[in-house]
Scaffold this active site. Structure first.
Site, PDB file in Angstrom:
ATOM      1  N   LYS A 128      -9.827  -5.899  10.556  1.00  0.00           N
ATOM      2  CA  LYS A 128     -10.926  -5.388   9.737  1.00  0.00           C
ATOM      3  C   LYS A 128     -12.292  -5.467  10.419  1.00  0.00           C
ATOM      4  O   LYS A 128     -13.153  -4.614  10.178  1.00  0.00           O
ATOM      5  CB  LYS A 128     -10.968  -6.120   8.390  1.00  0.00           C
ATOM      6  CG  LYS A 128      -9.838  -5.751   7.457  1.00  0.00           C
ATOM      7  CD  LYS A 128     -10.031  -6.389   6.086  1.00  0.00           C
ATOM      8  CE  LYS A 128      -8.950  -5.975   5.121  1.00  0.00           C
ATOM      9  NZ  LYS A 128      -9.190  -6.485   3.753  1.00  0.00           N
TER      10      LYS A 128
ATOM     11  N   ASP B 148     -13.078  -3.119  -0.712  1.00  0.00           N
ATOM     12  CA  ASP B 148     -12.642  -4.384  -1.307  1.00  0.00           C
ATOM     13  C   ASP B 148     -13.629  -4.909  -2.352  1.00  0.00           C
ATOM     14  O   ASP B 148     -13.226  -5.409  -3.407  1.00  0.00           O
ATOM     15  CB  ASP B 148     -12.434  -5.445  -0.229  1.00  0.00           C
ATOM     16  CG  ASP B 148     -11.156  -5.226   0.565  1.00  0.00           C
ATOM     17  OD1 ASP B 148     -10.204  -4.663  -0.001  1.00  0.00           O
ATOM     18  OD2 ASP B 148     -11.119  -5.600   1.750  1.00  0.00           O
TER      19      ASP B 148
ATOM     20  N   SER C 208       0.801  -1.229   0.000  1.00  0.00           N
ATOM     21  CA  SER C 208       0.000   0.000   0.000  1.00  0.00           C
ATOM     22  C   SER C 208       0.834   1.280   0.000  1.00  0.00           C
ATOM     23  O   SER C 208       0.536   2.213  -0.752  1.00  0.00           O
ATOM     24  CB  SER C 208      -0.973  -0.007   1.181  1.00  0.00           C
ATOM     25  OG  SER C 208      -1.948  -1.012   1.013  1.00  0.00           O
TER      26      SER C 208
END
Length: 281
Positions: free
Chosen positions: A70, A106, A21
């Site tokens: 998450k 996502d 990232s």
């Protein structure tokens, strides 16, 4: 140049050293010439609440969230977007003047990757999804938004985990569990691997026990991008199938997060090139 007005974005996870990232986001930042910087932070599970409060206190503009945070991060946020709520996971946080908003990009990344890389106006009616973990949640959500997808077969080592996922997300009876019969495989045109089987350095492994179920008219998607061509993809191509790796999903989910933080749509080409250079190194 980083200075006193530079806005900070980051990613939290454990581990986080492997993440691509920073590479792709900082490439987009340099391309646009905007005063931002993207950094990675390793955050243990028992320090997650402090990390989120630190984000708020430091005035960080945004954050990506990766494994294993998450789901657990959701309890520390002020608002959860409808999509993230439905998926049950947050991978992107936006700091809106102290109000922390959780998003999930996502599913968007998966959709864009499938649509643009293979220009599919419609998905096949029968899909097999390997795995029932965090990535599978977002992919299953994306598949369930497509009315043309009539049957989604989840195959996972732990039946209870796939049952829990189906019970939570499937409201229309379109999700089926367990292995398929030979006749059922004949109608499957899209096979998706959402597991980590075949990920570097375990590149000789494949999530399929029997490769012979692959046909030339199949599209095989492996969300792994390191290596760019997994054992599953190589076997699929031997049978004449079309394949897609996980690079597109990674870049498109990142591009959507970047837009949420900055209000600017970054260059997907620049982000992709940066990751490819990183992988070559």
């Amino acid at each position: 140049m980083i200075n006193g007005s530079t806005k900070v974005i980051g990613v939290i996870g454990d581990p986080v050293e492997h993440t691509a990232s920073p590479t792709m986001h900082n490439a987009a930042i340099r391309d646009l010439g905007i005063d931002y910087v993207y950094v990675a932070f390793r955050v243990r599970s028992d320090e997650l609440s402090k990390a989120i409060e630190g984000m708020r206190a430091l005035g960080m503009v945004g954050m990506n969230v990766t494994v294993p945070h998450k789901k657990s991060v959701m309890q520390y946020l002020d608002v959860i977007s409808p999509e993230a709520q439905a998926i049950g996971a947050v991978n992107t946080i936006v700091n809106n003047n102290g109000k922390l908003i959780g998003h999930n990009t996502d599913a968007y990344g998966f959709d864009k990757s499938i649509d643009l890389e293979r220009r599919l106006a419609k998905l096949p009616s029968a899909v097999v999804l390997l795995g029932a973990g965090g990535a599978a949640r977002s992919i299953l959500y994306a598949l369930l938004q497509r009315p043309e997808v009539e049957r989604i077969h989840i195959i996972n080592r732990t039946v209870k985990k796939s049952e829990a996922l189906a019970n939570e997300m499937d409201k229309e009876g379109r999700v089926y569990l367990g292995s398929l019969s030979e006749g059922e495989w004949d109608s499957v045109e899209l096979l998706i691997n959402s597991t980590s089987v075949g990920l570097f350095p375990d590149m000789a492994s494949s999530p399929l026990r029997d490769d012979s179920i692959i046909r030339p008219d199949m599209l095989v998607v492996d969300i792994i991008y390191k290596p760019l061509k997994t054992q599953l993809m190589m076997k699929a191509e031997e049978y004449g199938a079309t394949t897609i790796n996980g690079l597109g999903m990674l870049v498109w989910q990142g591009a959507r997060a970047f837009e949420l933080w900055t209000g600017i749509q970054p260059s997907v080409e620049i982000m992709t090139s940066a990751i490819l250079r990183n992988l070559e190194q």
